[in-house]
Design a protein around this motif. Structure first.
Motif, PDB file in Angstrom:
ATOM      1  N   SER A 236       0.833  -1.200   0.000  1.00 43.34           N
ATOM      2  CA  SER A 236       0.000   0.000   0.000  1.00 43.34           C
ATOM      3  C   SER A 236       0.872   1.257   0.000  1.00 43.34           C
ATOM      4  CB  SER A 236      -0.892   0.029   1.247  1.00 43.34           C
ATOM      5  OG  SER A 236      -1.871  -0.977   1.178  1.00 43.34           O
ATOM      6  N   GLY A 237       0.492   2.236  -0.836  1.00 44.92           N
ATOM      7  CA  GLY A 237       1.270   3.462  -0.899  1.00 44.92           C
ATOM      8  C   GLY A 237       0.454   4.644  -1.375  1.00 44.92           C
ATOM      9  N   ILE A 238       1.011   5.836  -1.148  1.00 42.12           N
ATOM     10  CA  ILE A 238       0.391   7.090  -1.577  1.00 42.12           C
ATOM     11  C   ILE A 238       1.409   7.861  -2.396  1.00 42.12           C
ATOM     12  CG2 ILE A 238      -0.720   9.241  -0.837  1.00 42.12           C
ATOM     13  CD1 ILE A 238      -1.122   7.859   1.931  1.00 42.12           C
ATOM     14  N   VAL A 239       0.954   8.453  -3.501  1.00 38.75           N
ATOM     15  CA  VAL A 239       1.799   9.327  -4.311  1.00 38.75           C
ATOM     16  C   VAL A 239       1.155  10.709  -4.324  1.00 38.75           C
ATOM     17  CG1 VAL A 239       2.881   9.743  -6.544  1.00 38.75           C
ATOM     18  CG2 VAL A 239       2.485   7.386  -5.771  1.00 38.75           C
ATOM     19  N   TYR A 240       1.878  11.699  -3.803  1.00 37.26           N
ATOM     20  CA  TYR A 240       1.361  13.073  -3.778  1.00 37.26           C
ATOM     21  C   TYR A 240       1.888  13.854  -4.977  1.00 37.26           C
ATOM     22  CZ  TYR A 240      -0.541  12.549   0.912  1.00 37.26           C
ATOM     23  OH  TYR A 240      -1.286  12.156   1.984  1.00 37.26           O
ATOM     24  N   CYS A 241       0.973  14.485  -5.701  1.00 34.28           N
ATOM     25  CA  CYS A 241       1.326  15.329  -6.851  1.00 34.28           C
ATOM     26  C   CYS A 241       0.830  16.750  -6.601  1.00 34.28           C
ATOM     27  CB  CYS A 241       0.694  14.796  -8.134  1.00 34.28           C
ATOM     28  SG  CYS A 241       1.245  13.157  -8.624  1.00 34.28           S
ATOM     29  N   GLY A 242       1.451  17.704  -7.286  1.00 33.64           N
ATOM     30  CA  GLY A 242       1.145  19.107  -7.066  1.00 33.64           C
ATOM     31  C   GLY A 242      -0.034  19.646  -7.843  1.00 33.64           C
ATOM     32  N   SER A 243      -0.602  18.853  -8.768  1.00 35.84           N
ATOM     33  CA  SER A 243      -1.751  19.341  -9.543  1.00 35.84           C
ATOM     34  C   SER A 243      -2.705  18.194  -9.847  1.00 35.84           C
ATOM     35  CB  SER A 243      -1.285  19.974 -10.861  1.00 35.84           C
ATOM     36  OG  SER A 243      -0.839  18.982 -11.771  1.00 35.84           O
ATOM     37  N   ARG A 278     -12.352   4.615   0.838  1.00 33.11           N
ATOM     38  CA  ARG A 278     -12.781   3.356   1.451  1.00 33.11           C
ATOM     39  C   ARG A 278     -12.079   2.168   0.799  1.00 33.11           C
ATOM     40  NH1 ARG A 278     -14.684   4.425   6.177  1.00 33.11           N
ATOM     41  NH2 ARG A 278     -16.170   2.717   6.297  1.00 33.11           N
ATOM     42  N   GLY A 279     -11.907   2.233  -0.531  1.00 32.57           N
ATOM     43  CA  GLY A 279     -11.218   1.143  -1.213  1.00 32.57           C
ATOM     44  C   GLY A 279      -9.773   1.014  -0.764  1.00 32.57           C
ATOM     45  N   PHE A 280      -9.134   2.135  -0.524  1.00 26.62           N
ATOM     46  CA  PHE A 280      -7.736   2.130  -0.068  1.00 26.62           C
ATOM     47  C   PHE A 280      -7.640   1.594   1.361  1.00 26.62           C
ATOM     48  CE2 PHE A 280      -3.965   4.670   1.512  1.00 26.62           C
ATOM     49  CZ  PHE A 280      -3.021   3.950   0.799  1.00 26.62           C
ATOM     50  N   VAL A 281      -8.509   2.084   2.241  1.00 29.13           N
ATOM     51  CA  VAL A 281      -8.481   1.659   3.635  1.00 29.13           C
ATOM     52  C   VAL A 281      -8.783   0.167   3.751  1.00 29.13           C
ATOM     53  CG1 VAL A 281      -9.693   1.903   5.844  1.00 29.13           C
ATOM     54  CG2 VAL A 281      -8.976   3.930   4.594  1.00 29.13           C
ATOM     55  N   ARG A 282      -9.607  -0.345   2.838  1.00 26.48           N
ATOM     56  CA  ARG A 282     -10.005  -1.759   2.905  1.00 26.48           C
ATOM     57  C   ARG A 282      -9.136  -2.669   2.029  1.00 26.48           C
ATOM     58  NH1 ARG A 282     -16.512  -1.868   4.076  1.00 26.48           N
ATOM     59  NH2 ARG A 282     -16.468  -0.161   5.590  1.00 26.48           N
ATOM     60  N   ASP A 283      -8.004  -2.140   1.555  1.00 30.78           N
ATOM     61  CA  ASP A 283      -7.018  -2.910   0.783  1.00 30.78           C
ATOM     62  C   ASP A 283      -7.529  -3.387  -0.575  1.00 30.78           C
ATOM     63  OD1 ASP A 283      -5.183  -2.567   2.768  1.00 30.78           O
ATOM     64  OD2 ASP A 283      -5.321  -4.590   3.598  1.00 30.78           O
ATOM     65  N   ASP A 284      -8.582  -2.733  -1.099  1.00 33.09           N
ATOM     66  CA  ASP A 284      -9.036  -3.044  -2.456  1.00 33.09           C
ATOM     67  C   ASP A 284      -8.238  -2.233  -3.478  1.00 33.09           C
ATOM     68  OD1 ASP A 284     -11.053  -4.812  -1.578  1.00 33.09           O
ATOM     69  OD2 ASP A 284     -12.371  -3.118  -1.136  1.00 33.09           O
ATOM     70  N   ILE A 285      -7.669  -1.119  -3.058  1.00 30.74           N
ATOM     71  CA  ILE A 285      -6.812  -0.271  -3.885  1.00 30.74           C
ATOM     72  C   ILE A 285      -5.442  -0.236  -3.231  1.00 30.74           C
ATOM     73  CG2 ILE A 285      -6.404   2.107  -4.667  1.00 30.74           C
ATOM     74  CD1 ILE A 285      -9.475   2.465  -4.693  1.00 30.74           C
ATOM     75  N   ASP A 286      -4.386  -0.481  -4.025  1.00 27.76           N
ATOM     76  CA  ASP A 286      -3.028  -0.501  -3.467  1.00 27.76           C
ATOM     77  C   ASP A 286      -2.407   0.892  -3.402  1.00 27.76           C
ATOM     78  OD1 ASP A 286      -3.059  -3.251  -3.110  1.00 27.76           O
ATOM     79  OD2 ASP A 286      -2.213  -3.659  -5.101  1.00 27.76           O
ATOM     80  N   ILE A 543     -12.584 -11.685   6.491  1.00 30.36           N
ATOM     81  CA  ILE A 543     -13.410 -11.339   7.652  1.00 30.36           C
ATOM     82  C   ILE A 543     -13.854  -9.880   7.555  1.00 30.36           C
ATOM     83  CG2 ILE A 543     -13.377 -10.992  10.152  1.00 30.36           C
ATOM     84  CD1 ILE A 543     -11.424 -13.372  10.319  1.00 30.36           C
ATOM     85  N   ALA A 544     -12.913  -8.994   7.206  1.00 29.90           N
ATOM     86  CA  ALA A 544     -13.232  -7.569   7.108  1.00 29.90           C
ATOM     87  C   ALA A 544     -14.291  -7.303   6.050  1.00 29.90           C
ATOM     88  CB  ALA A 544     -11.957  -6.782   6.797  1.00 29.90           C
ATOM     89  N   ASP A 545     -14.169  -7.973   4.895  1.00 33.47           N
ATOM     90  CA  ASP A 545     -15.166  -7.787   3.842  1.00 33.47           C
ATOM     91  C   ASP A 545     -16.542  -8.260   4.299  1.00 33.47           C
ATOM     92  OD1 ASP A 545     -13.270  -6.722   2.202  1.00 33.47           O
ATOM     93  OD2 ASP A 545     -13.010  -8.505   0.939  1.00 33.47           O
ATOM     94  N   VAL A 553      -9.281  -2.964  11.347  1.00 35.22           N
ATOM     95  CA  VAL A 553     -10.228  -3.064  12.449  1.00 35.22           C
ATOM     96  C   VAL A 553     -10.191  -4.470  13.036  1.00 35.22           C
ATOM     97  CG1 VAL A 553     -12.705  -3.071  13.016  1.00 35.22           C
ATOM     98  CG2 VAL A 553     -11.719  -1.183  11.698  1.00 35.22           C
ATOM     99  N   VAL A 554      -9.935  -5.463  12.183  1.00 38.48           N
ATOM    100  CA  VAL A 554      -9.799  -6.848  12.662  1.00 38.48           C
ATOM    101  C   VAL A 554      -8.474  -6.969  13.421  1.00 38.48           C
ATOM    102  CG1 VAL A 554      -9.732  -9.279  11.991  1.00 38.48           C
ATOM    103  CG2 VAL A 554     -11.184  -7.673  10.726  1.00 38.48           C
ATOM    104  N   PHE A 555      -7.352  -6.871  12.710  1.00 35.63           N
ATOM    105  CA  PHE A 555      -6.022  -6.813  13.312  1.00 35.63           C
ATOM    106  C   PHE A 555      -5.139  -5.990  12.398  1.00 35.63           C
ATOM    107  CE2 PHE A 555      -7.130 -11.137  15.134  1.00 35.63           C
ATOM    108  CZ  PHE A 555      -7.201 -10.718  16.462  1.00 35.63           C
ATOM    109  N   ASN A 556      -4.157  -5.277  12.943  1.00 33.48           N
ATOM    110  CA  ASN A 556      -3.236  -4.560  12.069  1.00 33.48           C
ATOM    111  C   ASN A 556      -2.057  -5.441  11.683  1.00 33.48           C
ATOM    112  OD1 ASN A 556      -1.260  -4.408  14.144  1.00 33.48           O
ATOM    113  ND2 ASN A 556      -2.099  -2.465  14.881  1.00 33.48           N
ATOM    114  N   ASP A 557      -1.220  -4.950  10.776  1.00 31.74           N
ATOM    115  CA  ASP A 557      -0.108  -5.762  10.268  1.00 31.74           C
ATOM    116  C   ASP A 557       0.873  -6.150  11.365  1.00 31.74           C
ATOM    117  OD1 ASP A 557      -1.190  -5.584   7.779  1.00 31.74           O
ATOM    118  OD2 ASP A 557       0.559  -4.683   6.797  1.00 31.74           O
TER     119      ASP A 557
END
Length: 610
Positions: A236-243, A278-286, A543-545, A553-557
């Protein structure tokens, strides 16, 4: 962040049974005890440092109500879901719920059946709500992301600045302000605007030792980012762009590469933004490619990397955004692609700021960010020094420490660049100068007759990126300026004359074109069973799905990693794992113990690294 062994503290049992922790993190007990004594508090802890426990833990044990003022609906929802999964009476009131849902929560509040209530600053200031606050048994007001209160903070919000009025209405109720980023001016402004009474001020360390800080020269940014993300193998990752345009272009290209990526910016429809979050938090989006609009609402512990496609405008913003990686304490990485021309553009925007005081503050903050991006010393030391946490020893976990810049006699290289700038009459930008140096046969260069210049082709033996790195160092050294008002043309300064004439030697850092430290996947470590971890991660997702909650919410990494180290096979052993409390043992223990037992039965000798 240190953990203290629990003495017989009144909240020890709650900490262990509800949250599954065997000890307080540094500062938590100090803040909790101060507020229990009726004191106000200003809490500065890094992201992932355990700020929320400072108000959640005493709220669970109390008979009254703790009101948490939080900036985003999504953040409230995630925290409420996590608390409810642990059996805590928590709720949120926000505009995204139906009137029936709001009425049900209001009824519970009248019956004193809720211990933690999350609200937005806008709702907290509504006259009807403030009247209710004065009737409910409020024991604490906690204000999260408190840097938003300050005009000197990097994310000032006017509605936050009005929260001091609540203190006048509830003079006997302790107030707790919490933030991960605030310099001295911001801290003073928070205390003043909230009318805090002689607050206990706790400043935790700003150090996040699990995050590796890396700065790379920005030369082919889309390719650099795409190659980098491909190496992360689904982390999982985030890419920040300026525009917004950069966000959409990069997200589309990553999607075409087969990466589960999505764009996020303020111009998108609200429903789309909610779906992405929500997709990112639930690991549906990487990977989420975003503007800074994708900010404080990210309650996701297992972000493994944060990439800055463009340089941020302050060290505070950089620190907060990079701090969204590795909140679970596992290895993570922050990659910044740095280009001095980006910095020049941001400076020109700041200089257009009409308010002189604001302009001065922003100039100061961005100058510090530039120094961090251009520095040749340990990134972590520079970052910590900015927050007045002075250290002498290099961290050993940043690009400078892991691959120290090697110095060489760069006089000849510098003379080639400076001479070429002079020969093109200081009328062209960086790419054109480099094209001349490398002997490009482009149509534009030929039309200008620049193939006839004495500097044409004298740098053909090196790559475009090599000369880009050299030229940027000359800009950093004050030998060359990039005139942003004339479309970035390169111009010589007086200091360039001595180098051109050979009167002084110039030491440069060898260009770092193929940086090696960020190539391995940042989450790789060899002390746990990765096959079992992947199986437990899949079980957690299922379980989360089924429960329609985020996986953490179930367990963290961190909890799953400990399971993949210690292989618990009974309830007693499972309770020893960090993050497993009595409630979660009852809800999820059987399924996880069965998965671990089945794995061990199938493999005679578990492997620790792959």
């Amino acid at each position: 962040m240190g953990v203290s062994v629990l003495p017989s503290h009144p909240l020890s049992k709650v900490l262990a049974e509800v949250f599954g922790y065997t000890g307080f993190r540094e500062g938590q007990q100090q803040v909790i005890d101060a507020v229990a004594a009726g004191r106000d508090a200003l809490v500065l802890m890094p992201t992932g440092g355990g700020k929320s426990l400072c108000y959640q833990l005493p709220a669970i044990q109390s008979d009254g109500l703790t009101v948490v003022i939080s900036p985003l609906i999504s953040l409230m929802q995630d925290q409420v879901e996590a608390l409810q999964a642990m059996g805590v009476a928590a709720a949120a009131l926000h505009n995204g719920m139906s009137s029936e849902e709001a009425a049900a929560i209001s009824q519970q509040l009248q019956e004193n059946a809720i211990r933690l209530l999350y609200v937005s600053p806008e709702r907290a200031l509504q006259p009807y709500f403030t009247r209710q606050l004065q009737q409910w048994p409020v024991q604490l007001i906690a204000i999260d992301e408190a840097h938003c209160i300050s005009q000197w903070g990097h994310d000032f919000r006017p509605e936050y600045g009005q929260l001091g009025s609540l203190r006048e209405m509830l003079p006997q109720v302790p107030f707790m302000a919490l933030t991960a980023t605030a310099d001295a001016a911001t801290q003073a402004d928070i205390a003043s605007r909230l009318h805090l009474h002689d607050p206990v001020i706790y400043k935790g360390s700003f150090d996040r030792p699990n995050i590796r800080y890396v700065v790379e020269d920005k030369y082919k940014p889309q390719k650099q980012v795409r190659d980098y993300i491909a190496r992360q193998r689904g982390a999982s990752g985030i890419v920040y762009c300026g525009s917004r345009k950069k966000v959409e272009d990069l997200a589309e290209k990553l999607h075409q590469d087969g990466i589960k990526a999505a764009a996020y910016h303020a111009g998108l429809d609200h429903k789309i933004r909610e779906q992405v979050l929500r997709g990112f938090v639930r690991d549906d989006i990487d990977v989420v490619v975003a503007t800074v609009a994708f900010g404080m609402g990210i309650n996701k512990p297992n972000v493994r990397f944060v990439v800055h496609f463009d340089v941020p405008r302050s060290v505070e913003a950089y620190y907060q955004e990079t701090g969204r990686a590795g909140r679970d304490g596992l290895p993570a990485e922050a990659l910044l692609l740095y280009d001095p021309s980006d910095a020049a553009w941001i400076r020109s925007i700041i200089n257009e700021q009409a308010d002189e005081d604001r302009r001065r503050v922003e100039q100061h903050k961005f100058a510090a960010m530039q120094s961090l991006g251009e520095g040749q010393t340990c990134r972590r030391l520079m970052l910590l020094n900015y927050f007045n946490e002075y250290r002498d020893n290099a961290c050993g976990n940043c690009d400078i420490c892991l691959d120290p810049p090697r110095q060489y006699d760069g006089t000849v290289d510098a003379q080639k660049v400076l001479s070429c700038i002079y020969r093109v009459e200081q009328r062209f930008g960086m790419n054109h100068v480099i094209d001349v140096l490398r002997g490009s046969k482009s149509q534009r260069l030929t039309e200008l007759g620049h193939q006839q210049l004495s500097t044409y082709g004298i740098g053909a033996e090196q790559s475009h990126e090599y000369w880009l790195a050299v030229t940027r160092q000359l800009i950093h050294r004050g030998l060359v300026v990039q005139n942003i008002q004339q479309y970035g043309v390169l111009q010589l300064t007086q200091a360039a004359r001595q180098v051109l004439k050979g009167e002084v030697a110039l030491q440069l850092a060898e260009p770092r074109i193929n940086l090696v430290v960020s190539k391995p996947r940042v989450a790789d470590r060899g002390d746990y069973d990765k096959v079992l971890f992947r199986r437990l991660r899949a079980l957690r997702k299922a379980i989360a799905d089924a429960e329609e909650v985020p996986p953490f919410v179930v367990f963290n990494d961190t909890t799953l990693v400990e399971m993949a180290v210690h292989y618990p096979t009974d309830k007693t052993a499972l309770l020893e794992i960090t993050g497993v409390g009595q409630k979660k043992l009852e809800r999820y223990g059987t399924e996880f113990l069965s998965a671990i037992t089945a794995y061990l039965d199938a493999d005679d000798e578990p492997l620790l690294s792959f």
